[in-house]
Design a protein around this motif. Structure first.
Motif, PDB file in Angstrom:
ATOM      1  N   GLY A  98       0.837  -1.195   0.000  1.00  0.00           N
ATOM      2  CA  GLY A  98       0.000   0.000   0.000  1.00  0.00           C
ATOM      3  C   GLY A  98       0.863   1.233   0.000  1.00  0.00           C
ATOM      4  N   THR A 156       5.090   1.499  -0.153  1.00  0.00           N
ATOM      5  CA  THR A 156       5.710   2.289  -1.223  1.00  0.00           C
ATOM      6  C   THR A 156       6.642   3.343  -0.632  1.00  0.00           C
ATOM      7  OG1 THR A 156       3.665   1.987  -2.440  1.00  0.00           O
ATOM      8  CG2 THR A 156       5.184   3.618  -3.303  1.00  0.00           C
ATOM      9  N   LEU A 162       8.078   3.312   2.277  1.00  0.00           N
ATOM     10  CA  LEU A 162       9.197   2.735   3.025  1.00  0.00           C
ATOM     11  C   LEU A 162      10.140   1.908   2.159  1.00  0.00           C
ATOM     12  CD1 LEU A 162       7.191   1.665   6.185  1.00  0.00           C
ATOM     13  CD2 LEU A 162       8.931   3.446   6.095  1.00  0.00           C
ATOM     14  N   GLY A 163       9.803   1.773   0.881  1.00  0.00           N
ATOM     15  CA  GLY A 163      10.662   0.998  -0.001  1.00  0.00           C
ATOM     16  C   GLY A 163      10.740  -0.461   0.390  1.00  0.00           C
ATOM     17  N   MET A 164       9.596  -1.022   0.781  1.00  0.00           N
ATOM     18  CA  MET A 164       9.597  -2.444   1.134  1.00  0.00           C
ATOM     19  C   MET A 164       8.619  -3.180   0.221  1.00  0.00           C
ATOM     20  SD  MET A 164      10.374  -3.110   5.042  1.00  0.00           S
ATOM     21  CE  MET A 164       9.169  -2.287   6.049  1.00  0.00           C
ATOM     22  N   TYR A 186      10.722   0.863  10.708  1.00  0.00           N
ATOM     23  CA  TYR A 186      11.194  -0.497  10.382  1.00  0.00           C
ATOM     24  C   TYR A 186      11.378  -1.329  11.655  1.00  0.00           C
ATOM     25  CZ  TYR A 186      12.353   1.807   5.956  1.00  0.00           C
ATOM     26  OH  TYR A 186      12.308   2.533   4.792  1.00  0.00           O
ATOM     27  N   GLU A 216      13.922  -7.034   7.411  1.00  0.00           N
ATOM     28  CA  GLU A 216      13.740  -8.074   6.389  1.00  0.00           C
ATOM     29  C   GLU A 216      14.144  -9.449   6.902  1.00  0.00           C
ATOM     30  OE1 GLU A 216      15.265  -6.909   2.586  1.00  0.00           O
ATOM     31  OE2 GLU A 216      15.228  -8.946   1.791  1.00  0.00           O
ATOM     32  N   TYR A 217      15.174  -9.493   7.738  1.00  0.00           N
ATOM     33  CA  TYR A 217      15.686 -10.780   8.204  1.00  0.00           C
ATOM     34  C   TYR A 217      15.038 -11.233   9.512  1.00  0.00           C
ATOM     35  CZ  TYR A 217      19.343  -9.392   4.904  1.00  0.00           C
ATOM     36  OH  TYR A 217      20.012  -8.962   3.794  1.00  0.00           O
ATOM     37  N   SER A 246      21.560  -4.898   1.876  1.00  0.00           N
ATOM     38  CA  SER A 246      20.530  -5.414   0.957  1.00  0.00           C
ATOM     39  C   SER A 246      19.121  -5.361   1.540  1.00  0.00           C
ATOM     40  CB  SER A 246      20.859  -6.856   0.580  1.00  0.00           C
ATOM     41  OG  SER A 246      20.905  -7.635   1.755  1.00  0.00           O
ATOM     42  N   ALA A 247      19.004  -5.066   2.855  1.00  0.00           N
ATOM     43  CA  ALA A 247      17.664  -5.043   3.470  1.00  0.00           C
ATOM     44  C   ALA A 247      17.174  -3.607   3.605  1.00  0.00           C
ATOM     45  CB  ALA A 247      17.708  -5.704   4.847  1.00  0.00           C
ATOM     46  N   SER A 248      15.961  -3.350   3.089  1.00  0.00           N
ATOM     47  CA  SER A 248      15.363  -2.023   3.257  1.00  0.00           C
ATOM     48  C   SER A 248      15.257  -1.701   4.745  1.00  0.00           C
ATOM     49  CB  SER A 248      13.961  -1.996   2.644  1.00  0.00           C
ATOM     50  OG  SER A 248      14.014  -2.190   1.256  1.00  0.00           O
ATOM     51  N   ILE A 291      15.625  -2.035  -1.573  1.00  0.00           N
ATOM     52  CA  ILE A 291      14.947  -1.346  -2.668  1.00  0.00           C
ATOM     53  C   ILE A 291      14.386  -0.025  -2.160  1.00  0.00           C
ATOM     54  CG2 ILE A 291      14.391  -3.470  -3.906  1.00  0.00           C
ATOM     55  CD1 ILE A 291      11.533  -3.255  -2.783  1.00  0.00           C
ATOM     56  N   ASN A 292      14.935   0.454  -1.042  1.00  0.00           N
ATOM     57  CA  ASN A 292      14.372   1.643  -0.402  1.00  0.00           C
ATOM     58  C   ASN A 292      15.017   2.941  -0.886  1.00  0.00           C
ATOM     59  OD1 ASN A 292      12.943   3.249   1.376  1.00  0.00           O
ATOM     60  ND2 ASN A 292      14.385   2.931   3.042  1.00  0.00           N
ATOM     61  N   PRO A 301       5.633   0.161  -8.857  1.00  0.00           N
ATOM     62  CA  PRO A 301       4.800  -0.207  -7.698  1.00  0.00           C
ATOM     63  C   PRO A 301       3.368   0.316  -7.861  1.00  0.00           C
ATOM     64  CG  PRO A 301       6.911   0.683  -6.986  1.00  0.00           C
ATOM     65  CD  PRO A 301       6.825   0.907  -8.460  1.00  0.00           C
ATOM     66  N   LYS A 302       2.415  -0.508  -7.472  1.00  0.00           N
ATOM     67  CA  LYS A 302       0.988  -0.202  -7.675  1.00  0.00           C
ATOM     68  C   LYS A 302       0.575   1.137  -7.075  1.00  0.00           C
ATOM     69  CE  LYS A 302      -3.507  -2.242  -6.412  1.00  0.00           C
ATOM     70  NZ  LYS A 302      -4.290  -1.811  -7.555  1.00  0.00           N
ATOM     71  N   HIS A 303       1.152   1.479  -5.917  1.00  0.00           N
ATOM     72  CA  HIS A 303       0.673   2.665  -5.199  1.00  0.00           C
ATOM     73  C   HIS A 303       1.596   3.879  -5.353  1.00  0.00           C
ATOM     74  CE1 HIS A 303      -2.449   0.289  -3.164  1.00  0.00           C
ATOM     75  NE2 HIS A 303      -1.545  -0.676  -3.164  1.00  0.00           N
ATOM     76  N   GLN A 339      12.504 -11.519  -8.246  1.00  0.00           N
ATOM     77  CA  GLN A 339      12.214 -12.872  -7.803  1.00  0.00           C
ATOM     78  C   GLN A 339      11.106 -13.506  -8.649  1.00  0.00           C
ATOM     79  OE1 GLN A 339      11.207 -11.915  -3.809  1.00  0.00           O
ATOM     80  NE2 GLN A 339      13.300 -12.140  -3.071  1.00  0.00           N
ATOM     81  N   LYS A 340      10.402 -12.667  -9.389  1.00  0.00           N
ATOM     82  CA  LYS A 340       9.262 -13.179 -10.142  1.00  0.00           C
ATOM     83  C   LYS A 340       9.450 -12.776 -11.605  1.00  0.00           C
ATOM     84  CE  LYS A 340       6.799 -11.430  -6.156  1.00  0.00           C
ATOM     85  NZ  LYS A 340       5.982 -10.351  -5.649  1.00  0.00           N
TER      86      LYS A 340
END
Lengths: 425, 312
Positions: free
Chosen positions: A194, A198, A200-202, A271, A319-320, B110-112, B133-134, B195-197, B230-231
């Motif tokens: 949502g 978007t 937060l870039g997640m 986060y 993420e982890y 690598s983690a947002s 990807i942040n 991204p959709k939003h 990944q897809k």
């Protein structure tokens, strides 16, 4: 052993004393007398202002991690958390190592939970080792008093297998419990898809991952004419789907977690992995729909989704970090704090007592003379704070620790044992 | 004037005044970088660790050069071959480095959100060199700085960000930075890579590349990040390059000359063809040059030192 509870208000739609303030005498685990005033002497007297009593509460989905993950929780610490949370009956998820897939594992869990104030109902896995490939020995597990079958945190993805399970359990009036997540659509996702994901870039988990799964299971249920419980619905669309399926007369029920009623994905702006749960926290629109669904009877019961994680599993990059909240002992405080403007106390207690017993075919309980004393005592105070030092669970992945909440669990009586909380202020 | 923040985690934490201050400081450092002696001794008593949990060549070199030209002591390490590959946690890794009296950490991860997580557990200043990807805030700053340099200002300019928006930390931090500075922003690419939003951030969305190019003053072309997908998100690189790649013919068919940017590394012949990347409309190498000045400015301003003018 006699316990006299003074001036307590009964919340129990099945009791003739519902909404009345009475004295209540428990003798050797049986409710022997209820009266406006009882003057008999007792071994122990409970006299508190603003005290309420209901049948013992049922948590329909929790994880005590034993065997296999004892660093997170054990049957013993889990039961302590349940007592602190006011739960007399707990249905356990089977995602242990090995998974609860055989009669012997169930019996070992029941053995560890013997002679405790909390009655444990391990749910057996629906597929062998909860691996989602072959049907588990459900008939054999049934002999151990299992009330429902589920693959827990790993809902059955294969539609054909889910159908076969639904059909197989009809022979013994079993219930299949599914968490509504399509893992193809949720793959890689870290939070609700949502505006917030978007920003937060997640990677997001779309609402679709839940509703497609729910649609599918409702269709399978209609075909199989079986019995299905959906645990932990999180979206407004799911509430609507369940509402329609119930209207149609399908044998479907559902539960919601306290945190989906309390929180939205707005809390993820730093986060903080304490808020990482599955299904994910959704939007305010979803939260409101869940509250209304709880009020109007669409949602039947409360599943805490108590999911303990040790410090190391949570204190890492979002993420982890592992999913889950160890929320069982503050479940009611959270529920009443966030639901009180939408749901009456009578309705909330119904979702913790009468309805789960009905849905999972457990022995009914009531605040009635001659009944077993299966009781939860609670107060609706303005401010209660769960302190980190008084947490009973082995894990502290509970973001509500330290929060001011507006109720308090006083204690439980069950299985002839009375346990009162002393640290809840 | 110091910045309003202790760390550079993301663009949103910065005020417009912070960004202007970074640009003004970078202007000064750019002068230094064009002198025979390209160094100032401002941070000679400061130690900076560049911790890269993800591969990087240009960003890591750019940070290292920026640090060295400020006179700082630097250490750099990447995840492979370090204790991280032996299972050490992020907090332990960074705290062990800080115990050796390091003042500032530059981290790619690598983690947002990893820099936000780290900032809650360590005392040193943190500069985000890209998280998942942040965001990639110094890239966004150097991109906006490069537009300002070329066009005089960012305000009111139309910037189209084209390509893999979904997997790009450059896209999100650029959107935040450009909007903050008053630019109009459009994102364009295949719908599966947007991204959709995204429109909720206040950007326009376009799936037709030619229309996006016609609309903009500046096109920032992003790399297709095959390693993050990944897809299945599009058919083939061939089809992508044919329908979403920026070629000279496409540029020449436009009614005006637009500026071409790319954060690098370029997949030549995929999102950008060589005759565009190397054309006069491209400011790709200016971006790289400005990267050092911007990073010097950020490091200097976050260090809290106050002696720049004397040394310059």
């Amino acid at each position: 052993m006699q316990i006299l509870i003074k001036q307590v208000t009964v919340i129990d739609s099945q009791s003739e004393y519902n909404n009345k303030t009475v004295d209540l005498l428990v003798k050797d685990g049986i409710i022997t007398r209820i009266d406006s005033v009882i003057t008999e002497t007792a071994d122990s007297i409970i006299a508190e202002n603003n005290l309420y009593i209901s049948s013992g509460w049922v948590d329909v989905f929790a994880d005590y991690c034993e065997p296999g993950y004892e660093q997170k929780e054990t049957i013993e610490t889990g039961i302590n958390a349940a007592v602190a949370g006011g739960f007399t009956h707990v249905l356990l998820a089977p995602n242990t190592e090995p998974a609860v897939s055989t009669k012997s594992i169930i019996e070992s869990i029941l053995h560890k939970a013997k002679n405790k104030a909390v009655t444990i109902h391990p749910m057996g896995s629906a597929t062998q080792n909860a691996a989602g490939k072959d049907i588990a020995e459900m008939l054999d597990m049934l002999c151990s008093n299992v009330v429902a079958f589920t693959d827990g945190w790993k809902p059955i993805q294969n539609a054909n297998l889910a159908l076969k399970v639904m059909q197989y359990i009809k022979a013994f009036n079993g219930t299949l419990v599914q968490m509504p997540i399509d893992t193809n659509l949720s793959a890689g996702g870290l939070m609700n898809e949502g505006i917030n994901s978007t920003k937060l870039g997640m990677a997001g988990i779309p609402e679709l991952a839940e509703t497609i799964f729910l649609h599918r299971d409702i269709e399978l249920l209609r075909y199989a004419e079986s019995c299905l419980h959906i645990t932990g619905i999180s979206t407004a669309a799911s509430v609507e789907l369940i509402r329609k399926a119930k209207k149609e007369g399908l044998n479907i029920s559902c539960s919601v977690t306290p945190y989906h009623l309390a929180l939205t994905d707005d809390v993820l702006n730093t986060y903080n992995s304490l808020y990482k749960v599955s299904p994910p926290l959704r939007t305010e629109t979803d939260r409101k729909a869940l509250l209304l669904g709880l009020a109007d009877g669409t949602i039947d019961c409360i599943a805490t989704h108590h999911h303990p994680q040790e410090w190391d599993a949570k204190t890492k990059e979002y993420e982890y970090a592992s999913d889950g909240m160890a929320i069982q002992e503050s479940a009611f405080n959270v529920l009443w704090h966030y639901c009180k403007n939408y749901v009456s106390i009578e309705r909330l207690i119904e979702t913790l007592t009468v309805l789960p017993r009905l849905i999972f075919k457990m022995e009914s309980q009531s605040i009635t003379v001659g009944e077993n004393a299966c009781i939860t005592l609670f107060q609706l105070k303005n401010e209660t704070v769960l302190q980190s030092t008084s947490v009973k669970s082995k894990s502290k992945n509970n973001p509500f620790i330290g929060n001011k909440l507006s109720s308090c669990v006083y204690g439980i009586i069950n299985n002839g044992l009375c346990v009162l909380n002393r640290n809840n202020d | 004037m110091p910045l309003s923040v202790k760390h550079l985690l993301g663009i949103n934490e910065l005020t417009v005044e912070d960004i202007e201050q970074i640009f003004k400081t970078a202007d000064n450092f750019k002068l230094v970088l064009n002198r025979p002696i390209k160094k100032v001794p401002t941070l000679r008593d400061t130690a900076i660790a560049n911790i890269f949990f993800e591969n990087s060549t240009r960003t890591r070199i750019s940070f290292e050069l920026a640090e060295k030209r400020l006179g700082a002591e630097t250490i750099s390490f990447s995840a492979s071959g370090s204790s991280v590959s032996k299972g050490e946690t992020l907090i332990d890794t960074v705290n062990n480095i800080l115990a050796m009296k390091v003042d500032m950490v530059v981290m790619r991860h690598s983690a947002s959100g990893a820099p936000w997580f780290l900032s809650q557990h360590i005392d040193a200043g943190i500069i985000n060199a890209g998280d998942g990807i942040n965001q990639h805030p110094t890239q966004a700053l150097l991109d906006a700085f490069s537009i300002r340099e070329k066009l005089g200002s960012v305000k009111g300019k139309r910037v189209a960000i084209i390509g893999d928006i979904m997997h790009s930390r450059v896209a999100l931090s650029n959107i935040y930075c450009l909007l903050k500075l008053g630019a109009d922003v459009m994102v364009a690419g295949p719908p599966t890579l947007i991204p959709k939003h995204i429109a909720s951030l206040g950007v326009l969305v376009e799936y037709n590349i030619k229309k996006a190019l016609e609309w903009c003053d500046v096109a920032n072309i992003l790399r297709i990040q095959l390693e993050r997908m990944q897809k299945p998100l599009f058919s083939t690189l061939r089809e992508y390059s044919l329908y979403y790649g920026i070629s000279k013919d496409l540029l020449d068919s436009l009614s005006k000359k637009i500026i071409i940017m790319h954060p690098g590394p370029i997949n030549r012949g995929v999102e950008l063809f060589s005759d565009v990347a190397d054309s006069k409309q491209s400011i790709i190498l200016n971006q790289v040059e400005n990267g050092v000045a911007i990073r010097m400015a950020v490091i200097y301003l976050l260090s809290g030192k106050r002696e720049l003018n004397e040394q310059m």
